[in-house]
Structures are given as C-alpha cells and as structure tokens.
Design an enzyme around this catalytic site. Structure first.
Site, PDB file in Angstrom:
ATOM      1  N   GLN C 196       0.544  -0.985   0.409  1.00 52.06           N
ATOM      2  CA  GLN C 196      -0.043  -0.386  -0.009  1.00 52.06           C
ATOM      3  C   GLN C 196       0.778   0.711   0.191  1.00 52.06           C
ATOM      4  OE1 GLN C 196      -3.661  -0.516   0.195  1.00 52.06           O
ATOM      5  NE2 GLN C 196      -2.813  -2.644  -0.322  1.00 52.06           N
ATOM      6  N   GLY C 237     -11.662   2.643   4.672  1.00 53.56           N
ATOM      7  CA  GLY C 237     -11.212   2.201   3.445  1.00 53.56           C
ATOM      8  C   GLY C 237      -9.500   2.522   2.686  1.00 53.56           C
ATOM      9  N   HIS C 238      -9.076   1.838   2.596  1.00 55.26           N
ATOM     10  CA  HIS C 238      -7.208   2.714   0.781  1.00 55.26           C
ATOM     11  C   HIS C 238      -8.475   3.359  -0.281  1.00 55.26           C
ATOM     12  CE1 HIS C 238      -7.266  -1.693  -0.177  1.00 55.26           C
ATOM     13  NE2 HIS C 238      -8.388  -1.596  -0.370  1.00 55.26           N
ATOM     14  N   ASN C 239      -7.985   4.248  -0.787  1.00 54.53           N
ATOM     15  CA  ASN C 239      -8.096   4.809  -1.676  1.00 54.53           C
ATOM     16  C   ASN C 239      -9.770   5.570  -1.357  1.00 54.53           C
ATOM     17  OD1 ASN C 239      -6.404   2.618  -2.730  1.00 54.53           O
ATOM     18  ND2 ASN C 239      -6.490   5.062  -3.739  1.00 54.53           N
ATOM     19  N   SER C 257     -11.970   2.255  -1.963  1.00 52.00           N
ATOM     20  CA  SER C 257     -12.058   3.234  -3.332  1.00 52.00           C
ATOM     21  C   SER C 257     -13.994   3.473  -3.065  1.00 52.00           C
ATOM     22  CB  SER C 257     -12.057   2.116  -4.405  1.00 52.00           C
ATOM     23  OG  SER C 257     -11.321   1.886  -4.567  1.00 52.00           O
TER      24      SER C 257
END
Lengths: 348, 348, 348
Positions: C196, C237-239, C257
């Site tokens: 990441q 969460g990521h993004n 995302s």
C-alpha cells in the site's frame, strides 16, 4: 527501487514479451501511469485503458497481450504477480537490530540482536522477541509475550501478558491482543468477573488491523490460525478459534467460543453470535447477522439493502405485521380452495 | 496458588463432600482437567463429562452431586462460586506503590503512595490517584482526572481532562474516556463545533473494554452507573446516562443523550439512536436497531438472521415491495368478501 | 472567561435586548442555569423552560423573545450563535510553543517554534509541524508526516508515514491515520499482501474521532475533504474519497475505493460497500446497509427497527419465506381473476 524488466521477469518467473532492458521503478494504475510505471490488467473492465497506457510495462494474461503496445509480463494471475512485483519495487525497509534508548525493557526480556525495539516501547518481564522482528514506537508487550521471527508491530500495538505471535505477523496501530475478555457470573444484581487465565495465540503470517481486539481465552486459548487476515476494528471474543487463511473485513465481531473454519471470508460489519460452529469455506456477505451454525461451505447473507427513506418506512411498517400478513394469505388460500370446491360441487 | 479443598470450602462458605485435604491449584473445564484442577458443572449440557472427569474437585449443584466420583463443593449457583474460586486460585497481582522513572507526572498531581504509576505514563496537572490504584504502561490521564481506590488501568488507557473514575474500576487498553464528543451547529455549508465542557463520570465497579470510547458531556456529564460492564469497541455518546449494573457487549453504540436503565443487557453490535429513554431490565438482542424508547422491561430484537445467499436475494427483492404486497393482499380480501357476498345473494 | 452581554453581542454581531452590563461566564441548559449562565432556545420543545429559567441571558429567535424575562441575544440560528458564544466563554487553551523533553524527535523533523510537542510523543524523520499546532502526549507521527497550522492532535494519535493533515484539524485519541489497508491477492490457499504505497490526505478543518481509522491508498491517496467530520470508531478503507463538509457518526464503515460526495450525512453504524459512488447531499440513516451507488440527493435507509422479541421471531420466520409468500399472492390473484372471468362468462 529500480529494476529492469528482464530481471523482474526472472525474479517473478514469468515470461516477458518486449525489451528486457526497460527499467521500472514504481507501480501505477493503467490510466495513471507514466515512464517507469509497472501496471497490470486483471479485471476486464480496465481493458479499455490498455492500448493508451503510458506505463513502461504491464502484467496481464496472455489472452490480453495482443492489445498492448508496451512490453508485457504474462501471468495466469496478473493480480498476484502484480502483488509480488509491487513488493519487489517497494520493499519493506530492512530491520536494523537495536533497542531505542527511550524503550523500557525489563532485564529478563530476551531480544534477538537482529530485532529492533522502537522508541517509547515497553517490554515487560520474560518477553521473547525473535530474529528480525520490528517493534515500532509506543508498543506495550506484557509479561511473557513471545513474537516470532520477521514479525512487524508497526506502532502502538498492545500485546497483553502471555500472548504468542507467530512468524511474519503484521500488526497495526491500536491493536489490542490478549486482553481479559467479557466474562461474568451474576451475583443477584451484580456482575462478578470470571478470571481470564487463557492466552491469545496467533499463528504464522497473521495480520491484525488497526484498533482490532483479540481477547485471551477464559480457560484455554483464543486461537488465530496461520495466514489469517483481520482488518480494522474487529472484535474477537474469548476462546474463539479461527481456521487457517480465513480473512475478515472491518467492523466485524465474533462472539466468545465460536469456531470459524479455514478459508472463510467474512465481509465487513458482520456479527457472529457465540458458541457457534462455522465450517470451512463459508462466506458471509457484509453486515450478515449470524445467529446459528453454518457447517456447509457456501455464501450466506442477511440484511436489507438501503432504499429511499419513504419506501423503507412503508415496508418496515409492513414487516412489523408480516406474520399477520402470512396468516391472511393462508386464509385467502383456504377460502378460495373452498370456493372452488363449492363451485365444482355446484357444477357437477 | 495452591489451596486445600477444606480451606477453599471455608473461604467460599459452601459445603464440601469429600477429602478436605485434597489440594487444587488451577481451574479447568471438566473434560480437560487433571490433578490439581478445580472444575465446575453449571450448564446441564456438560453433565456427560462429570463421571469421567480427572479434576481433583468439582463445584456443582447438590442435585448433580450423585454422579461425581471426586470431591465436590456444593453451590446453588455453581458458576458464581466458580468465579470466586477462580479469583482465589488466580489472584490479581498485588499493587506495589511507586512511580516508574519514565512516567511523566505533573508536580501538581497527587498519587497515593500505595498506587503504582507504570512506565511511559503521563499524569497531567491536578490528577488524583487513590489508594492501591494500578496505572499500567502508556496511559494518559489529562488535567484534573480522578481515579478511585483499587482501580486498574491495565495499559494504554486515555482519560481525558476532568474524567472521574470510581473505585475498583477495570479499564482496558485503547479505551478513550472523556473525549469531546460529536456536536456541531450548521453554519450554511460548514459545521461549527459545539464546545464540550461536561465530563465523563464513571461509578464504582465499572469495566471498560479495549478500544471503547465514552464521550464527555456537552453541558453536564456523561454518566456510567455503578457496576456497569462495557465490552470492547463500544461507543457511548455525549450525555448518555447508563444505569447501575447494565452490561453491554462489543461493537454496540449508544447515541448522544440517550438514557439506559438499570440491569439492562445489550448484546453485541446493537445501535441505539439518540435522545431515547430505555427502562430498567430491558434486554436487546444482538444487532438490534433501536430507534424508539422502550420503557417497559422485556426482550427486544431486530435484524434478519443470515440465510443462503440465493434465498436472501429472492427475499430481499420482495421486501422492497412489501408494502405493495400487503396492499394486494388487502385487495384480494376485499375481492373475495365481495365475491362471497354476491354468491350468498345469488344463493338466497 | 467572564464577558458582559454588551461585549458578547458585539463579538457575535447579534442584537441584544436587555442590560448590556450583565456578566456571563459559562453556558448551561435553560432548565439547569443560574447566575452567570448563558443559555439558548433552539428546539421549540424546550420553550416551556424559557419563562422560568435562572439564566442570566438567553440566545433565541426574535419570535420567542416575548416570553423571556431575562436579557436576550437575538439570532436567526440560535444554536449556531450559541456554539460561537460557547467557544468565546470556553476557549481552547492557547498553544505555547515548545517540545517536551521526553518527546523523541528525529533531527530531520521540522517543528514550528509556535507549535507544542507533548510528552512521550514520537516524530520520525522528515515530519513537518506547522504554526500553533498542538501535538498532545503519546502521539506517533511517522516518516514524512505533515500537519498544517492550528491543528490539534489531542493525545495518543497515530499518523502513519506520509500522512498529510491540513490546517485546523482536530484529531482525537486512538485515531490511526494512514495505516496500510486491507489488500490481498490470492495465491492458491494463501493471501499475499498488496503493498500500500499511497497516502492518507486530510483537508482543512477535518475532525477525526477516537479510535477511528483511515487507511492509506493502495496506489494514489485516500482523500478526506475539507470540513469533513468523522465521529468515533469509523473505518475508512483505502482509496476512499470523501467530499467536503460530509459528516459521519460513530461505528460507520466505508469500504475501499468508494467515493462519497459533498455535504452528505451518514448516521451511526452504517456500512457502505466498496467501489460505490455516493452523490452530494445524500443522507443515510442509522445502520443503513449500502450495497449500491446512490447518485441522487435524498435520504436512504434500511434495517428493521427493534420490536418485542416474540413478534420479531414470528416475523423473521415469515421473512425467510417472503419470496414464497409473494408467489402465493400472485397465484391467488391469478386464481381470482380466472374465477371472476368464469363467473362473468357464466353470467353472460
């Protein structure tokens, strides 16, 4: 890190089509790549970006290779090959052995000379830290905690007394492993705590997310199997057993004494009640409410997806009377059956 | 700790049947016990393990005593007696007064000489720590915090300024008590914070789990009653009041200004909306969604238990049209009533 | 702080009716106010307390002013004016520049001389701390972290390497921002971590609650817009991208995302699946389960509100067969249509 496609192909053991001398030094998505970018095509939805990408190279399936105008690395599983390539290009920093002078290390703790103990970290009596372990800043490792080789506690991890962590673990900030769980007997109106004398035992290759909690066993251990991946904000109750290679997304909770099988995936915000038995290869979708054992492999779900508030209000009112509605339908069926019987009688 | 059954029976004030000289030194479940084990039989489901247990003694009801082949301690509430026996065999380590040299203690903080302040812990101005309090490593106690006698902050506990903790509390790592809660006024498109000037006030015998948050009051206090037990990952909003001896399981959230009664049990992952009034002896089952006040004692529930994904998909589609379905049933009922009326008219 | 009503009215730029020399020094609710109290009337439900209040002054709408027997400050938005007045009466303590001697600050970190670095806080290499920033005790700021002017990290905040925080942020204890999120490729039975390498980037005027986690981007960044307010125990969460001035209540999770628009409000314990698109001015009610994109402004809901357990059990059983029930209703409709057709035929 910079690497030539030729060397990359060799280290990943995948075929290369194109100039092996081209250099890549970072990963990027197909539609946001530039010189030096290594990209990949997994999901067919992104195929539209392949012809026009500015990446220096793309990892993809052989069946997609014809559309590429740049060098390609062929893989049956582009996402996996990409994961490995990304790790080569963005390696974890090497662990340099030592103990920061601000760390508070009990004289009876044993720290491998190749391991790093970060600033303002506490190791209590009898802690054992294996080779190349990275213990970041602000961690607290209670009495008798053991951490296996090559594990990383990134920062501010709490391992309560007696916790065992296997090799190659990755544990994130705010994780609390091995606290005394929620066990009480009732004494009239009052709760009396049951001493929690078991441990939390994590296998090899386990990941634990930020602010996730794993309670110790009451008697016996809470066991997290090899390769288990836990996301953030997960609650694992006392004496839970989680089988190898099971993964759980954020905000999920597993109540005490439940056993989860191997190779399960449990999506976010799932709640699993206590003392249940979940088999191998069971998959729960997001926000599922698990109140009974599911021993057979399969996908299980619950919950009502969101809808416009006005629709929801109307439907929810009906749900309150669903049993009544079902009875009325049954009654209608009986009535109509009777009416038809009478009609047939009349007709005959 | 090792103790004879005779002494154990005396200290627990329960009758002993069998050799009072037998020694026990740990607790174990019936089916995993050995020499020195003290076990117990509460749930009748475990009765099958009684005759064959290798425990040195078993705590059980008199009605189960006939089946035991080992010494027994008789109790009307074997689980409670077991909890007390377990604490005797596995006592909390005694608190030895002192302040670790790495702790950062403001000169205006007052620490009872019998209390322990652990390594890398911060006590800000005006903190008051009572007798025999254990403050573990990595805790942060803000300005003016007070902690009552015999409380244990195991490690990495954050008590924000002004927080009051009563006697005999047990607070686990990651708990954040007294932070400024979520209160905003709208200024056109922007949120403007409402200063939160109240406190978080915990009674005696309170437990707070790992990574649980209790926000301070906006004006006035957030109040956690005596004997309240909070599991991990619980969110208590500002100005919530929780009555004595109420227990809450993990992942539950109570929104601002809601009042919960005494002796309630709230299972895991329950959500309670704000400004509600929940009476005494109310019990919410797991994942319940509480959107209105429940003043009467009772068990309240919601949620859809998990089912195979294909069934769920079909049913959920129907739920979206449940109101419509209910209208159609009503229509059918009217139609059939009319048809029957016509039929009866024709028949007469 | 003590202030005269005259000065208060001037600083808030609102009209005063009554004696401008009256002093106020704290805020209090209408029904619990006394000499020196400044109170407010927003919600008409509290109007009953207006005539009898002992407050020294009340902020209210002009239309309510007639009922007041004390000096009043007039405002079209009493709650907002109250928020500002409360901040004047209860100001944040001024930040005094300096670094506590117990902090561990890398020599390459840059700390503005007007900023405060608290005890037992770690600043790693390349950290940049802006003017008047308050970094409380026990914080960990990883390599290259940047924090903008006038931000407050109250205590025990973890900002992982590369995280960017804008100006005037307020971040609460236990928050973990920028940890490596939950991304894996499958290698047969095993999970292989996707590195990441993105960042977590927070705009200006952002708040992050206690024990809330914001994961860094996989490639590219996780972006929290200006003025976003996150309550406790939230998982981002990521993004994920969150638009400006969106607010989220506790225990909510946003999966990787997903993009959330501007000016949204997301209530407590909501779950939003990954890769979705949520438009501007979308509002989700508590515990909503969001499994698809909602691009249009509006209020969306799901979940079944709690009801007595016996009712719930009956209704839930019916839900399991809801699809079947709907088919049976359809069948009844067909039957009755046919019966009526036959009847009409017979009648003609």
């Amino acid at each position: 890190m910079q690497i030539s496609l030729g060397e990359l192909a060799a280290r990943l053991a995948v075929p290369l089509r194109g100039d092996g001398g081209v250099m890549v030094d970072h990963i990027a998505p197909l539609d946001n790549a530039g010189p030096g970018s290594l990209s990949f095509l997994g999901d067919p939805a992104y195929r539209v970006h392949l012809a026009g990408t500015h990446a220096s190279a793309v990892i993809l399936k052989e069946s997609d290779a014809a559309d590429a105008r740049v060098p390609v690395l062929l893989s049956e599983n582009p996402y996996l090959t990409f994961a490995r390539a990304a790790r080569l290009l963005h390696p974890e920093p090497e662990v340099i052995g030592g103990i920061h002078p601000s760390a508070v290390v009990d004289p009876t703790a044993s720290v491998d000379p190749t391991a790093w103990i970060g600033p303002l970290t506490v190791l209590e009596a009898g802690v054992v830290i294996g080779p190349r372990v990275f213990v970041g800043p602000g961690c607290i490792l209670g009495e008798g905690v053991e951490v296996g080789a090559d594990s990383r506690l990134t920062a501010r991890v709490t391992l309560c007394s007696g916790t065992r962590v296997g090799a190659r673990a990755l544990i994130h900030p705010g994780a609390v492993i091995g606290r005394e769980g929620f066990g009480f007997a009732k004494d009239g109106e009052r709760w009396v705590r049951i001493p929690q004398i078991g441990r939390a035992v994590l296998g090899d290759d386990v990941e634990v997310g930020a602010n996730t909690s794993v309670d110790r066993g009451t008697i016996g251990d809470t066991v997290i199997g090899h390769g288990v991946k836990l996301d953030n904000h997960i609650q694992i109750g006392h004496n839970v057993v989680i089988g190898d290679h099971t993964a759980m997304a954020a905000n999920t909770g597993i109540s005490g004494s439940t056993r989860i099988g191997r190779h399960c995936t449990i999506a976010g915000a799932v709640g699993v009640a206590g003392h249940l038995e979940i088999g191998d290869n069971v998959h729960f979708t997001g926000m599922a409410m698990v109140t009974r054992s599911f021993k057979d492999p399969g996908v299980y779900s619950s919950g009502i997806p969101a809808m416009p508030n006005t629709d929801w209000r109307r439907n929810v009112v009906r749900f309150r009377h669903l049993d009544d509605l079902a009875r009325r339908v049954k009654q209608l069926e009986t009535l109509i059956t009777n009416m038809n019987a009478i009609r047939e009688q009349e007709a005959s």
